[in-house]
Design a protein around this motif. Structure first.
Motif, short mmCIF file in Angstrom:
data_model
loop_
_atom_site.label_atom_id
_atom_site.label_comp_id
_atom_site.label_asym_id
_atom_site.label_seq_id
_atom_site.Cartn_x
_atom_site.Cartn_y
_atom_site.Cartn_z
N PRO A 185 5.11 -4.89 -8.73
CA PRO A 185 6.13 -5.86 -9.16
C PRO A 185 6.92 -6.40 -7.97
CG PRO A 185 6.19 -3.88 -10.52
CD PRO A 185 5.30 -3.57 -9.36
N ARG A 186 7.00 -7.69 -7.87
CA ARG A 186 7.72 -8.31 -6.76
C ARG A 186 9.19 -7.91 -6.75
NH1 ARG A 186 10.38 -13.11 -5.27
NH2 ARG A 186 9.74 -13.95 -3.23
N ALA A 187 9.75 -7.67 -7.92
CA ALA A 187 11.16 -7.29 -8.01
C ALA A 187 11.46 -5.95 -7.33
CB ALA A 187 11.59 -7.22 -9.48
N GLU A 188 10.43 -5.16 -7.08
CA GLU A 188 10.63 -3.85 -6.46
C GLU A 188 10.47 -3.88 -4.94
OE1 GLU A 188 7.82 -1.29 -8.33
OE2 GLU A 188 8.79 -1.38 -10.31
N THR A 226 10.13 -1.16 0.16
CA THR A 226 10.12 -1.27 1.62
C THR A 226 11.03 -0.22 2.25
OG1 THR A 226 9.62 -3.64 1.54
CG2 THR A 226 10.60 -2.80 3.58
N VAL A 227 12.22 -0.04 1.70
CA VAL A 227 13.14 0.97 2.22
C VAL A 227 12.51 2.35 2.11
CG1 VAL A 227 15.35 2.11 1.83
CG2 VAL A 227 15.22 -0.39 1.78
N GLU A 228 11.91 2.66 0.97
CA GLU A 228 11.28 3.97 0.82
C GLU A 228 10.08 4.13 1.75
OE1 GLU A 228 10.36 5.49 -3.00
OE2 GLU A 228 12.45 5.44 -3.68
N THR A 229 9.37 3.05 2.01
CA THR A 229 8.24 3.13 2.94
C THR A 229 8.71 3.54 4.32
OG1 THR A 229 6.87 1.53 1.76
CG2 THR A 229 6.42 1.82 4.10
N VAL A 230 9.80 2.93 4.80
CA VAL A 230 10.35 3.30 6.10
C VAL A 230 10.75 4.77 6.11
CG1 VAL A 230 12.26 2.92 7.72
CG2 VAL A 230 11.11 0.96 6.65
N GLU A 231 11.45 5.20 5.08
CA GLU A 231 11.90 6.59 5.02
C GLU A 231 10.71 7.55 4.93
OE1 GLU A 231 14.32 6.29 1.57
OE2 GLU A 231 16.12 5.62 2.66
N TYR A 271 9.82 5.34 -5.93
CA TYR A 271 8.49 4.72 -6.00
C TYR A 271 7.41 5.55 -5.33
CZ TYR A 271 11.68 0.81 -6.81
OH TYR A 271 12.69 0.00 -7.28
N VAL A 272 7.82 6.46 -4.46
CA VAL A 272 6.87 7.19 -3.63
C VAL A 272 7.13 8.69 -3.72
CG1 VAL A 272 6.01 7.55 -1.29
CG2 VAL A 272 6.72 5.26 -2.01
N ASN A 273 6.06 9.45 -3.88
CA ASN A 273 6.16 10.91 -3.84
C ASN A 273 5.00 11.46 -3.02
OD1 ASN A 273 8.42 11.82 -5.77
ND2 ASN A 273 7.30 10.33 -6.99
N VAL A 274 5.32 12.30 -2.06
CA VAL A 274 4.30 13.01 -1.28
C VAL A 274 4.55 14.50 -1.48
CG1 VAL A 274 3.34 13.45 1.00
CG2 VAL A 274 4.18 11.15 0.43
N PRO A 275 3.63 15.20 -2.12
CA PRO A 275 3.83 16.63 -2.34
C PRO A 275 3.79 17.38 -1.01
CG PRO A 275 1.60 15.99 -2.92
CD PRO A 275 2.33 14.72 -2.64
N VAL A 311 0.85 -1.20 0.00
CA VAL A 311 0.00 0.00 0.00
C VAL A 311 0.88 1.25 0.00
CG1 VAL A 311 -1.93 -1.10 1.18
CG2 VAL A 311 -0.15 0.02 2.52
N PRO A 312 0.35 2.38 -0.49
CA PRO A 312 1.12 3.63 -0.43
C PRO A 312 1.45 4.00 1.01
CG PRO A 312 -0.78 3.84 -1.90
CD PRO A 312 -0.95 2.55 -1.17
N PRO A 313 2.66 4.48 1.27
CA PRO A 313 3.04 4.84 2.64
C PRO A 313 2.12 5.86 3.29
CG PRO A 313 4.98 4.73 1.25
CD PRO A 313 3.80 4.58 0.34
N LEU A 314 1.57 6.79 2.50
CA LEU A 314 0.68 7.79 3.09
C LEU A 314 -0.58 7.13 3.66
CD1 LEU A 314 0.19 10.79 3.62
CD2 LEU A 314 -0.90 10.93 1.37
#
Length: 315
Positions: A123-126, A131-136, A153-157, A84-87
């Motif tokens: 994609p499973r390859a990502e 996961t790293v970006e989710t933590v950050e 993979y993630v952008n929050v304006p 799911v999106p981190p937000l």
């Protein structure tokens, strides 16, 4: 070493009544924490074991438990971060931390099931990068406003993201994993490690050392990290590992208690007993009342020797 217990989220013992019973009784007995886990589906043409056939949503179940308890901590081991999106994840987790008065522990994993990645269109390859970006990103969202995060993979304006968690700077972020690369990632990024149901507990001390060494290399304090073990306990049944030795946390009550002491000596800070991974509890061929009875026997017999003052009033 703290002792926790898993909520009935899987298989034969899982029901609304069972969740209420276990949550209240575990708190009354002095357990430190209650735990859930995530599984989205079970393929028709596969056998992942009875544990994964029918699983409640972990965050919703913890929210229900939060309303039933006052002291016990609430953990998920684990949520699969890429799904799911981190937000969205941050909003759910923050709300749970607020509603529980700051009792949430967050375990994050990479995910492993190809069928689930297909179902959530990721994609499973990502999975490692996501996961790293989710933590950050979670840490950025839980930091001061305005929040802004830009990643692969993630952008929050730039935005105000409220409310913030009760726990500051944020709820503890634990990460799963068993191979050296995953353990090193825990040391670099997380507040602690949570083991899988299939972890070789005889070498858990080595795994903890790997995490601590990685933390030191990242200029982090390894002394503040938590090390949480999922305890798949089988009372009365000695299960053998591939090398023929008795698997830890199986056998008599005395053997299991000695194993818990051994884990504490290896650096484990918490064990939570998880009947969701016991065939005697989750199998669809077991009558639900008997299934719940088996789990409640574990709950009673392994309870901490001294509960907190006033805990008997929690029932």
């Amino acid at each position: 070493m703290d002792l926790g217990f898993a909520l009935p989220v899987s298989g034969a013992w899982s029901s609304a009544e069972s969740v209420r019973l276990v949550a209240r009784r575990a708190e009354a007995l002095g357990y430190a924490s209650l735990w859930t886990f995530q599984r989205l589906l079970h393929p028709v043409r596969a056998d992942w074991s009875a544990t994964y056939v029918s699983v409640q949503d972990p965050v919703v179940t913890l929210a229900h438990a939060a309303a039933l308890t006052q002291r016990v901590r609430l953990g998920v081991a684990v949520l699969n971060a890429p799904y799911v999106p981190p937000l969205v994840l941050a909003k759910q987790l923050t709300t749970l931390d607020v509603l529980s008065d700051g009792r949430l522990d967050v375990g994050l994993g990479l995910g492993w099931a190809a069928e689930e990645f297909e179902a959530v269109n990721v994609p499973r390859a990502e999975r490692v990068g996501r996961t790293v970006e989710t933590v950050e990103c979670l840490r950025a969202i839980w930091g001061p406003d305005p929040v802004r995060f830009e990643g692969t993979y993630v952008n929050v304006p730039e935005a105000i993201v409220q409310p913030k968690p009760v726990q500051q700077p944020h709820p503890p972020l634990l990460m799963g994993g068993s191979v050296p690369a995953a353990l090193e990632r825990v040391g670099r990024l997380a507040d602690g490690w949570v083991s899988s149901s299939r972890q070789d507990l005889r070498r858990v001390g080595q795994d903890i050392d790997t995490v601590r060494t990685a933390a030191e290399r990242a200029a982090r304090d390894p002394g503040v990290l938590r090390f949480v073990v999922r305890g798949v306990v089988r009372l009365g049944s000695e299960i053998s590992d591939r090398d023929g030795r008795r698997r830890l946390l199986t056998g008599s009550i005395d053997q299991v208690q000695q194993d818990l002491d051994t884990l504490g000596e290896q650096g484990v800070t918490e064990v939570f007993v998880d009947p969701n991974f016991s065939p005697d509890v989750v199998s669809p061929t077991v009558e639900p009342a008997r299934s719940l009875g088996t789990a409640l026997e574990l709950l009673e017999r392994l309870a901490p020797p001294i509960g907190p003052p006033g805990s008997e009033t929690s029932t």
